[in-house]
Design a protein around this motif. Sequence first.
Motif, PDB file in Angstrom:
ATOM      1  N   SER A 101       1.293  -0.560   0.078  1.00 27.53           N
ATOM      2  CA  SER A 101      -0.180   0.397  -0.197  1.00 27.53           C
ATOM      3  C   SER A 101       0.794   1.018  -0.033  1.00 27.53           C
ATOM      4  O   SER A 101       0.391   1.978  -0.398  1.00 27.53           O
ATOM      5  CB  SER A 101      -0.560   0.225   1.152  1.00 27.53           C
ATOM      6  N   ALA A 104       1.973   2.053  -3.136  1.00 24.45           N
ATOM      7  CA  ALA A 104       1.051   2.409  -4.325  1.00 24.45           C
ATOM      8  C   ALA A 104       0.514   3.684  -4.386  1.00 24.45           C
ATOM      9  O   ALA A 104       0.682   4.321  -4.963  1.00 24.45           O
ATOM     10  CB  ALA A 104      -0.783   1.374  -3.570  1.00 24.45           C
ATOM     11  N   ILE A 126      -3.987  -4.587  -1.031  1.00 26.45           N
ATOM     12  CA  ILE A 126      -3.541  -3.590  -1.241  1.00 26.45           C
ATOM     13  C   ILE A 126      -4.258  -1.829  -2.001  1.00 26.45           C
ATOM     14  O   ILE A 126      -5.787  -2.615  -2.324  1.00 26.45           O
ATOM     15  CB  ILE A 126      -2.133  -3.471  -2.872  1.00 26.45           C
ATOM     16  N   ALA A 127      -4.267  -1.164  -0.140  1.00 23.68           N
ATOM     17  CA  ALA A 127      -4.850   0.431  -0.577  1.00 23.68           C
ATOM     18  C   ALA A 127      -5.066   1.223  -1.745  1.00 23.68           C
ATOM     19  O   ALA A 127      -3.959   1.291  -2.147  1.00 23.68           O
ATOM     20  CB  ALA A 127      -5.191   0.983   0.591  1.00 23.68           C
ATOM     21  N   ALA A 128      -5.732   1.026  -3.203  1.00 24.41           N
ATOM     22  CA  ALA A 128      -5.591   1.257  -4.412  1.00 24.41           C
ATOM     23  C   ALA A 128      -5.117   2.783  -4.465  1.00 24.41           C
ATOM     24  O   ALA A 128      -4.594   3.406  -5.487  1.00 24.41           O
ATOM     25  CB  ALA A 128      -6.101   0.698  -5.316  1.00 24.41           C
TER      26      ALA A 128
END
Length: 227
Positions: A101, A104, A126-128
């Motif tokens: 994350s 990203a 994953i924090a997109a």
Amino acid sequence: MRRVLILRPEPGAGRTAQAVARLGLEAVTHPLFAPQALDWTPPVAADFDALLMTSAHAARLTGPALAAYRALPAYAVGEATAAALRAQGFDRVVAGDGDASAIAARIAADGHRAVLHLAGTTVAPIAAGSLNITRIAVYSMASLPPDPALLRAAVPGSVLLVHSPRAGERLAAHVPTAVRAGLHVVAISAAALAACGAGWASATAPDQPRDDDMLALVLRLCEGSGR
């Protein structure tokens, strides 16, 4: 001398073993998994403005098709993954020092939006954010058969290094509850730690999912007990 059992796959297991030896500890590698390349269909590079890699295995196992993306700015979750990308001919690689994350967020901050993520079949969340991430599995982790040698090597006082939730699950299934009270676990993340279950002599994870931070916890544990 404290024994440290390293459960991650090669070649990472070998790198960790060398780092453990430099601390003056006994390193024993016992991988629970082995990476295997998968067939995959490479998308058109022009559809993306950045490449994301969260595993060095992905960089090594994608095959010749990876070369099509060398013109893209590449982002790696950590230095080991970045080194694997450079070995494949990438000269614009940004290496993160946190989790997926975090890298990203760096990609988004650099102004990219369409991201190709070449990864394994199992990926941490994953924090997109604002990113449009296309994820393609290029390798899988094959479970190796249970090996009684692991229990023989795990003498009381040993430290087990757990580098993934899946490894934690395998470890919990393989080590009886009655044996755990004499063993210490250091996991790479809170999720990996939770997967190991309960009953260990101690169980800890670093704030950041880094090998060096795991080894710092191992050293602290050893110093606290006089090794």
